[in-house]
Enzyme design. Structure first.
Site, PDB file in Angstrom:
ATOM      1  N   ASP A  91     -86.886 -34.301 -39.487  1.00  0.00           N
ATOM      2  CA  ASP A  91     -86.653 -32.916 -39.939  1.00  0.00           C
ATOM      3  C   ASP A  91     -87.977 -32.261 -40.368  1.00  0.00           C
ATOM      4  OD1 ASP A  91     -84.120 -33.853 -39.680  1.00  0.00           O
ATOM      5  OD2 ASP A  91     -83.485 -33.500 -41.741  1.00  0.00           O
ATOM      6  N   ARG A 241     -78.655 -32.168 -37.514  1.00  0.00           N
ATOM      7  CA  ARG A 241     -77.212 -32.397 -37.678  1.00  0.00           C
ATOM      8  C   ARG A 241     -76.763 -33.652 -36.933  1.00  0.00           C
ATOM      9  NH1 ARG A 241     -76.120 -25.885 -37.756  1.00  0.00           N
ATOM     10  NH2 ARG A 241     -76.606 -25.777 -39.967  1.00  0.00           N
ATOM     11  N   THR A 365     -73.853 -27.274 -45.317  1.00  0.00           N
ATOM     12  CA  THR A 365     -72.604 -27.869 -45.811  1.00  0.00           C
ATOM     13  C   THR A 365     -71.559 -27.834 -44.680  1.00  0.00           C
ATOM     14  OG1 THR A 365     -71.646 -25.771 -46.539  1.00  0.00           O
ATOM     15  CG2 THR A 365     -73.050 -26.927 -48.130  1.00  0.00           C
ATOM     16  N   ARG A 375     -68.378 -18.871 -35.275  1.00  0.00           N
ATOM     17  CA  ARG A 375     -69.176 -17.774 -34.713  1.00  0.00           C
ATOM     18  C   ARG A 375     -69.379 -17.997 -33.211  1.00  0.00           C
ATOM     19  NH1 ARG A 375     -73.283 -17.351 -38.780  1.00  0.00           N
ATOM     20  NH2 ARG A 375     -74.345 -19.014 -37.673  1.00  0.00           N
TER      21      ARG A 375
HETATM   22  C1  LIG Z   1     -79.339 -35.456 -51.015  1.00  0.00           C
HETATM   23  C2  LIG Z   1     -79.808 -34.078 -50.618  1.00  0.00           C
HETATM   24  C3  LIG Z   1     -80.978 -33.954 -49.886  1.00  0.00           C
HETATM   25  C4  LIG Z   1     -81.434 -32.687 -49.522  1.00  0.00           C
HETATM   26  N1  LIG Z   1     -82.624 -32.590 -48.836  1.00  0.00           N
HETATM   27  C5  LIG Z   1     -83.144 -31.368 -48.585  1.00  0.00           C
HETATM   28  C6  LIG Z   1     -84.449 -31.244 -47.997  1.00  0.00           C
HETATM   29  O1  LIG Z   1     -85.099 -32.242 -47.660  1.00  0.00           O
HETATM   30  N2  LIG Z   1     -84.962 -30.015 -47.839  1.00  0.00           N
HETATM   31  C7  LIG Z   1     -84.283 -28.884 -48.191  1.00  0.00           C
HETATM   32  O2  LIG Z   1     -84.817 -27.797 -47.997  1.00  0.00           O
HETATM   33  N3  LIG Z   1     -83.044 -28.964 -48.738  1.00  0.00           N
HETATM   34  C8  LIG Z   1     -82.458 -30.175 -48.953  1.00  0.00           C
HETATM   35  N4  LIG Z   1     -81.227 -30.286 -49.534  1.00  0.00           N
HETATM   36  C9  LIG Z   1     -80.514 -29.071 -49.934  1.00  0.00           C
HETATM   37  C10 LIG Z   1     -79.341 -28.756 -49.044  1.00  0.00           C
HETATM   38  O3  LIG Z   1     -79.760 -28.343 -47.776  1.00  0.00           O
HETATM   39  C11 LIG Z   1     -78.491 -27.721 -49.770  1.00  0.00           C
HETATM   40  O4  LIG Z   1     -77.922 -28.387 -50.897  1.00  0.00           O
HETATM   41  C12 LIG Z   1     -77.412 -27.137 -48.904  1.00  0.00           C
HETATM   42  O5  LIG Z   1     -77.964 -26.297 -47.918  1.00  0.00           O
HETATM   43  C13 LIG Z   1     -76.377 -26.343 -49.712  1.00  0.00           C
HETATM   44  O6  LIG Z   1     -76.989 -25.449 -50.569  1.00  0.00           O
HETATM   45  P1  LIG Z   1     -76.560 -25.418 -52.122  1.00  0.00           P
HETATM   46  O7  LIG Z   1     -76.559 -26.796 -52.631  1.00  0.00           O
HETATM   47  O8  LIG Z   1     -77.419 -24.417 -52.785  1.00  0.00           O
HETATM   48  O9  LIG Z   1     -75.062 -24.950 -52.114  1.00  0.00           O
HETATM   49  P2  LIG Z   1     -74.459 -23.403 -51.983  1.00  0.00           P
HETATM   50  O10 LIG Z   1     -75.129 -22.765 -50.852  1.00  0.00           O
HETATM   51  O11 LIG Z   1     -74.638 -22.799 -53.345  1.00  0.00           O
HETATM   52  O12 LIG Z   1     -72.990 -23.712 -51.692  1.00  0.00           O
HETATM   53  C14 LIG Z   1     -72.040 -24.095 -52.702  1.00  0.00           C
HETATM   54  C15 LIG Z   1     -70.660 -24.190 -52.035  1.00  0.00           C
HETATM   55  O13 LIG Z   1     -70.304 -22.903 -51.502  1.00  0.00           O
HETATM   56  C16 LIG Z   1     -69.984 -23.025 -50.127  1.00  0.00           C
HETATM   57  N5  LIG Z   1     -70.423 -21.826 -49.391  1.00  0.00           N
HETATM   58  C17 LIG Z   1     -71.618 -21.195 -49.466  1.00  0.00           C
HETATM   59  N6  LIG Z   1     -71.642 -20.140 -48.636  1.00  0.00           N
HETATM   60  C18 LIG Z   1     -70.421 -20.106 -48.011  1.00  0.00           C
HETATM   61  C19 LIG Z   1     -69.827 -19.264 -47.026  1.00  0.00           C
HETATM   62  N7  LIG Z   1     -70.466 -18.230 -46.501  1.00  0.00           N
HETATM   63  N8  LIG Z   1     -68.554 -19.529 -46.642  1.00  0.00           N
HETATM   64  C20 LIG Z   1     -67.871 -20.589 -47.154  1.00  0.00           C
HETATM   65  N9  LIG Z   1     -68.385 -21.423 -48.098  1.00  0.00           N
HETATM   66  C21 LIG Z   1     -69.641 -21.196 -48.507  1.00  0.00           C
HETATM   67  C22 LIG Z   1     -70.780 -24.251 -49.649  1.00  0.00           C
HETATM   68  O14 LIG Z   1     -70.215 -24.790 -48.474  1.00  0.00           O
HETATM   69  C23 LIG Z   1     -70.641 -25.168 -50.859  1.00  0.00           C
HETATM   70  O15 LIG Z   1     -69.400 -25.822 -50.815  1.00  0.00           O
HETATM   71  C24 LIG Z   1     -80.714 -31.534 -49.871  1.00  0.00           C
HETATM   72  C25 LIG Z   1     -79.512 -31.667 -50.589  1.00  0.00           C
HETATM   73  C26 LIG Z   1     -79.063 -32.923 -50.959  1.00  0.00           C
HETATM   74  C27 LIG Z   1     -77.782 -33.043 -51.734  1.00  0.00           C
END
Ligand SMILES: Cc1cc2nc3c(=O)[nH]c(=O)nc-3n(C[C@H](O)[C@H](O)[C@H](O)COP(=O)(O)OP(=O)(O)OC[C@H]3O[C@@H](n4cnc5c(N)ncnc54)[C@H](O)[C@@H]3O)c2cc1C
Length: 397
Positions: A91, A241, A365, A375
């Protein structure tokens, strides 16, 4: 460069040896201490695993789509944390391979290929998770350089990384079209490592905060043109993915294997518990769903091997959605099948259950996967095409 089948078999043999002899005996300890296993990372480097994402002219033997996925699936059967330690390299490195200047490639890829340099991928922020366009990290042009200021979260391998692929806004008014990508080496003034998160699982994989305070980065370390960062991030996502699918399937297989072995030995009511139909049905359902997830994973690989397309993206999202849900189910049911022992640290299934949960969250997610699939259905209709069904039907469908 795609790797030929004999070389792939040879690499996978080495991976199986590493997984069995070095990773498996350490998996519980890595979880308990929460320490990044640098020595194992170095051994993966010696096997040439990081070179799989990197072209030959920069010290790798790739980039190859299929081999790293198979490598990560196999490693994840022994330790999901270590499999993620390794797979994260893909990645973080692919944006450099796709968008890096000659100087950026020469400066970083050979070190990443050997394992001497650990890369991290820094996109997520406190305000920008699923909604990537909401990131606020700024990169301001200053002569031949950029000054970068902002805070990244959840960066896998962040606190042990030597270099990070970073996404920042060069035009804060242009939404996702205002995002640009950069490669930033550790040690650059103003680049600080923040806190590691305490997560329930994947505990030997640091998930870190990275802080940037007017970090000066030369323009030759920008990846692609200004404003191409989002496109670059998205172009790595299909592969990411599938990577996540590989990890999830490996975890699911491991959980089921432990549960079946246990259920064949453990006796209650005068016979092995697997001979009680109620439990056998549970395990049968999980086995069937893993087989289905794996078939979908390979169908997604097949499509992506033909190059990027809407169908390939749909399949990558479907594969991630199904594989990670199956992994969660397999791990939870494995705990159930093992009764109280399933909850005990003496057996690995509770660790697998804690580890696989994150797969439903990162790389988009599972709700975001459904958005992508929905989409694409709206734009292009069904994605099933004419694979394996005797070719296109007369009169279309
Ligand atoms: C172990 C781990 C490793 C990671 N590694 C990386 C990394 O190396 N680099 C990096 O950049 N990031 C990394 N991440 C971050 C990860 O990509 C994000 O946690 C993820 O994109 C979700 O963002 P968030 O946690 O802010 O949740 P949010 O975006 O705040 O979402 C919270 C909830 O709302 C839901 N949601 C949000 N928008 C919508 C929508 N439009 N419709 C329906 N439901 C929705 C989500 O599905 C989720 O259930 C990592 C996360 C974890 C847990």
């Amino acid at each position: 460069m795609a790797i030929d089948p004999e070389t792939r078999t040879e690499i996978l043999r080495g991976v199986d040896r590493l997984a069995r002899e070095k990773v498996a005996p350490r998996a519980a300890e890595i979880d308990r201490t929460g320490e990044f296993p640098r020595d194992l990372y170095d051994q993966a480097g010696q096997l040439g695993l990081f070179g799989l994402w990197i072209p030959e002219e920069y010290g790798g033997c790739g980039p190859d789509l299929v081999t790293p996925l198979l490598v990560c699936e196999r490693l994840s059967e022994e330790s999901l944390t270590f499999a993620l330690n390794v797979s994260n390299c893909g990645d973080a490195t692919t944006p450099i391979v796709l968008g890096g200047s000659e100087a950026a490639k020469r400066d970083f890829l050979p070190g990443i290929a050997t394992g001497a340099l650990i890369p991290a991928f820094a996109l997520s922020e406190p305000a920008g998770g699923s909604d990537v366009a909401a990131i606020t990290t700024r990169a301001v042009c200053d002569g031949d350089d950029y000054l970068i200021t902002g805070r990244k979260m959840w960066c896998t391998n962040g606190s042990v990384a030597d270099v990070c692929t970073l996404f920042a806004k060069t035009d804060p008014n242009a939404g996702h079209r205002g995002i640009s990508a950069f490669v930033v080496p550790k040690g650059t003034k103003g680049f600080e490592i923040g806190q590691d998160e305490e997560l329930i699982g994947l505990r030997g994989s640091p998930t870190s905060e990275l802080v940037f305070d007017e970090v000066r980065v030369p323009a030759r370390y920008r990846l692609g043109a200004e404003g191409e960062g989002f496109k670059l991030a998205m172009s790595t996502l299909d592969e990411a993915r599938l990577n996540c699918s590989a990890l999830a399937i490996g975890g699911a297989v491991a959980a089921l294997r432990h549960a079946v072995n246990y259920a064949r030995e453990r006796r209650q009511f005068g016979k092995p518990i697997i001979e009680h139909q109620g439990l056998a049905f549970l395990l049968a359902e999980v086995a069937s769903e893993i087989a289905a997830a794996r078939a979908l994973f390979h169908a997604a690989i097949e499509r992506l091997e033909r190059g990027p397309s809407r169908d390939a993206s749909t399949y990558a999202a479907m594969s991630k959605l199904i594989a990670t849900n199956v992994a969660m189910k397999a791990a939870t049911e494995a705990v159930q099948a093992m009764g109280a022992n399933g909850l005990s640290r003496r057996y690995p299934v509770e660790r697998i259950m804690r580890d696989v949960k994150a797969f439903q969250i990162f790389d988009g997610t599972n709700e975001i996967q459904k958005m992508v699939i929905g989409r694409n259905l709206a734009k292009g209709g069904l994605p099933f095409g004419d694979f394996h069904d005797g070719g296109p039907r007369e009169g279309g469908r």
